[in-house]
Design an enzyme around this catalytic site. Structure first.
Site, PDB file in Angstrom:
ATOM      1  N   ARG A 146      88.492  49.471  60.844  1.00 52.92           N
ATOM      2  CA  ARG A 146      89.593  49.048  59.960  1.00 52.92           C
ATOM      3  C   ARG A 146      90.939  49.238  60.673  1.00 52.92           C
ATOM      4  O   ARG A 146      91.838  48.422  60.585  1.00 52.92           O
ATOM      5  CB  ARG A 146      89.627  49.873  58.670  1.00 52.92           C
ATOM      6  CG  ARG A 146      88.355  49.943  57.849  1.00 52.92           C
ATOM      7  CD  ARG A 146      88.268  48.803  56.856  1.00 52.92           C
ATOM      8  NE  ARG A 146      87.913  47.551  57.499  1.00 52.92           N
ATOM      9  CZ  ARG A 146      86.714  47.260  58.000  1.00 52.92           C
ATOM     10  NH1 ARG A 146      85.724  48.129  57.919  1.00 52.92           N
ATOM     11  NH2 ARG A 146      86.474  46.097  58.559  1.00 52.92           N
ATOM     12  N   ASN A 148      97.006  49.975  49.375  1.00 50.66           N
ATOM     13  CA  ASN A 148      96.555  49.614  50.721  1.00 50.66           C
ATOM     14  C   ASN A 148      96.727  50.784  51.682  1.00 50.66           C
ATOM     15  O   ASN A 148      97.715  51.511  51.626  1.00 50.66           O
ATOM     16  CB  ASN A 148      97.314  48.392  51.239  1.00 50.66           C
ATOM     17  CG  ASN A 148      96.970  47.143  50.456  1.00 50.66           C
ATOM     18  OD1 ASN A 148      96.025  47.154  49.674  1.00 50.66           O
ATOM     19  ND2 ASN A 148      97.729  46.085  50.647  1.00 50.66           N
ATOM     20  N   HIS A 166      96.518  55.699  48.114  1.00 53.36           N
ATOM     21  CA  HIS A 166      95.162  55.881  48.644  1.00 53.36           C
ATOM     22  C   HIS A 166      95.172  56.312  50.107  1.00 53.36           C
ATOM     23  O   HIS A 166      94.168  56.157  50.802  1.00 53.36           O
ATOM     24  CB  HIS A 166      94.347  54.596  48.472  1.00 53.36           C
ATOM     25  CG  HIS A 166      94.020  54.290  47.036  1.00 53.36           C
ATOM     26  ND1 HIS A 166      93.558  53.072  46.604  1.00 53.36           N
ATOM     27  CD2 HIS A 166      94.091  55.071  45.926  1.00 53.36           C
ATOM     28  CE1 HIS A 166      93.358  53.111  45.288  1.00 53.36           C
ATOM     29  NE2 HIS A 166      93.685  54.308  44.849  1.00 53.36           N
ATOM     30  N   SER A 190      92.873  43.546  41.961  1.00 54.60           N
ATOM     31  CA  SER A 190      91.919  43.073  40.950  1.00 54.60           C
ATOM     32  C   SER A 190      91.949  43.926  39.697  1.00 54.60           C
ATOM     33  O   SER A 190      91.382  43.550  38.679  1.00 54.60           O
ATOM     34  CB  SER A 190      90.507  43.082  41.530  1.00 54.60           C
ATOM     35  OG  SER A 190      90.136  44.408  41.875  1.00 54.60           O
TER      36      SER A 190
HETATM   37  P1  NAD Z   1      90.307  43.988  45.466  1.00 60.19           P
HETATM   38  O1  NAD Z   1      89.545  43.577  46.688  1.00 60.19           O
HETATM   39  O2  NAD Z   1      89.584  44.637  44.347  1.00 60.19           O
HETATM   40  O3  NAD Z   1      91.031  42.713  44.885  1.00 60.19           O
HETATM   41  C1  NAD Z   1      91.695  41.830  45.718  1.00 60.19           C
HETATM   42  C2  NAD Z   1      92.712  41.088  44.912  1.00 60.19           C
HETATM   43  O4  NAD Z   1      93.519  40.362  45.822  1.00 60.19           O
HETATM   44  C3  NAD Z   1      92.122  40.078  43.934  1.00 60.19           C
HETATM   45  O5  NAD Z   1      92.770  40.245  42.676  1.00 60.19           O
HETATM   46  C4  NAD Z   1      92.459  38.722  44.549  1.00 60.19           C
HETATM   47  O6  NAD Z   1      92.746  37.726  43.565  1.00 60.19           O
HETATM   48  C5  NAD Z   1      93.716  39.072  45.318  1.00 60.19           C
HETATM   49  N1  NAD Z   1      94.000  38.191  46.455  1.00 60.19           N
HETATM   50  C6  NAD Z   1      93.154  37.749  47.417  1.00 60.19           C
HETATM   51  N2  NAD Z   1      93.814  36.984  48.315  1.00 60.19           N
HETATM   52  C7  NAD Z   1      95.114  36.957  47.917  1.00 60.19           C
HETATM   53  C8  NAD Z   1      96.289  36.347  48.423  1.00 60.19           C
HETATM   54  N3  NAD Z   1      96.278  35.589  49.531  1.00 60.19           N
HETATM   55  N4  NAD Z   1      97.459  36.530  47.744  1.00 60.19           N
HETATM   56  C9  NAD Z   1      97.494  37.278  46.613  1.00 60.19           C
HETATM   57  N5  NAD Z   1      96.417  37.886  46.089  1.00 60.19           N
HETATM   58  C10 NAD Z   1      95.239  37.733  46.723  1.00 60.19           C
HETATM   59  O7  NAD Z   1      91.535  44.861  45.971  1.00 60.19           O
HETATM   60  P2  NAD Z   1      92.280  46.054  45.272  1.00 60.19           P
HETATM   61  O8  NAD Z   1      92.502  45.752  43.838  1.00 60.19           O
HETATM   62  O9  NAD Z   1      93.420  46.443  46.112  1.00 60.19           O
HETATM   63  O10 NAD Z   1      91.105  47.125  45.402  1.00 60.19           O
HETATM   64  C11 NAD Z   1      91.367  48.325  45.375  1.00 60.19           C
HETATM   65  C12 NAD Z   1      90.937  49.071  46.674  1.00 60.19           C
HETATM   66  O11 NAD Z   1      90.747  48.328  47.875  1.00 60.19           O
HETATM   67  C13 NAD Z   1      92.062  49.969  46.994  1.00 60.19           C
HETATM   68  O12 NAD Z   1      91.547  51.255  46.969  1.00 60.19           O
HETATM   69  C14 NAD Z   1      92.530  49.650  48.407  1.00 60.19           C
HETATM   70  O13 NAD Z   1      92.839  50.860  49.053  1.00 60.19           O
HETATM   71  C15 NAD Z   1      91.345  49.023  49.002  1.00 60.19           C
HETATM   72  N6  NAD Z   1      91.581  48.081  50.123  1.00 60.19           N
HETATM   73  C16 NAD Z   1      92.684  48.155  50.938  1.00 60.19           C
HETATM   74  C17 NAD Z   1      92.863  47.239  51.978  1.00 60.19           C
HETATM   75  C18 NAD Z   1      94.073  47.345  52.886  1.00 60.19           C
HETATM   76  O14 NAD Z   1      94.570  48.447  53.090  1.00 60.19           O
HETATM   77  N7  NAD Z   1      94.578  46.229  53.424  1.00 60.19           N
HETATM   78  C19 NAD Z   1      91.933  46.234  52.190  1.00 60.19           C
HETATM   79  C20 NAD Z   1      90.799  46.188  51.333  1.00 60.19           C
HETATM   80  C21 NAD Z   1      90.663  47.104  50.316  1.00 60.19           C
END
Ligand code: NAD
Length: 225
Positions: free
Chosen positions: A55, A86, A103, A171
């Site tokens: 990651r 994130n 987180h 989400s």
């Molecule tokens: P999730 O995966 O549950 O939901 C993703 C959300 O992003 C969805 O609602 C979807 O509609 C939306 N989405 C997807 N593409 C998009 C775009 N281009 N523009 C706008 N919205 C978009 O993610 P979450 O709700 O953040 O889940 C929670 C957990 O996932 C957290 O604990 C987080 O730490 C972790 N997480 C973090 C990362 C990161 O740090 N980049 C990546 C993956 C997951």
């Protein structure tokens, strides 16, 4: 105006960092209980370090996009609180300061023995000694399922004071963050969701679209006021 912005994986999706729960999300490829729980880490720390090392490498290779930059323009202004679920550093690399990483952060390491924190190396391994106490008990400084998110007291205080709560690219399935919109509404704030697809939670207003488009538009509106 006091504004609390909560962001999730969708904020960083267009930078190439996978989301968790979408159809091709990370949880379809990895077992959450193995790589994102204290029990999984106790059972197989090498596997967990490998997961977060991958990651971290993805994060370093990724670049912030227009939504991160727009939020960086808001950050640091009076009344603005940026809270993110994130663990990536794309908001910071876009220039944002003072982001609350509820987180944790991939860029940081934590000693399970003494609680010391430091900048994580590119690759972490179970035998890495803590720079403060030398215990071989180092872990990524991320909050796993079953652990308490960081800075909850500060976040709750900011939610209680906010006039507007904005949720970006989440989400709404992971608590306690998923409960922030209901808490903000109950405390009298207006609520706005910016998401590729509406989460289904109750918001006063929902704007659907990719973060790189809907977030800069909203930030420009706020800064024009
Ligand atoms: P999730 O995966 O549950 O939901 C993703 C959300 O992003 C969805 O609602 C979807 O509609 C939306 N989405 C997807 N593409 C998009 C775009 N281009 N523009 C706008 N919205 C978009 O993610 P979450 O709700 O953040 O889940 C929670 C957990 O996932 C957290 O604990 C987080 O730490 C972790 N997480 C973090 C990362 C990161 O740090 N980049 C990546 C993956 C997951």
């Amino acid at each position: 105006m006091n504004i609390v912005v909560l962001s999730g994986a969708g904020l960083s999706a267009e930078s190439g960092l996978g989301t968790f729960r979408d159809a091709d999300g990370l949880w379809t490829k990895y077992d959450l209980s193995q790589v994102a729980t204290p029990e999984g880490f106790a059972q197989n720390p090498a596997l967990v370090h490998d997961f977060y090392n991958a990651r971290r490498a993805n994060m370093v290779a990724a670049a912030p996009h227009a939504a991160h930059s727009a939020l960086a323009r808001l950050a640091g202004r009076a009344g603005i609180t940026l809270v993110t679920q994130n663990i990536d550093d794309l908001l910071e690399r876009a220039g944002a300061q003072g982001v609350i990483h509820m987180h944790g952060e991939l860029a940081r390491a934590l000693c399970n023995a003494c609680g010391h924190r430091w900048d994580a190396p590119a690759k972490m391994a179970p035998a890495d000694p803590c720079p403060a106490c030398a215990a071989q008990a180092t872990r990524p400084d991320v909050v796993w399922f079953g652990e308490i998110p960081y800075a909850m007291e500060v976040i709750e205080a900011r939610l209680a004071e906010c006039d507007l709560f904005v949720s970006i690219g989440t989400s709404g399935e992971v608590y306690p963050a998923a409960g922030f919109v209901a808490a903000a509404r109950q405390l009298g704030a207006r609520t706005l969701e910016l998401n590729l697809e509406a989460s289904g939670a109750i918001f006063d207003e929902v704007r659907v679209g990719p973060a790189s488009e809907v977030v800069p538009t909203w930030v420009d509106e706020v800064l024009a006021k």
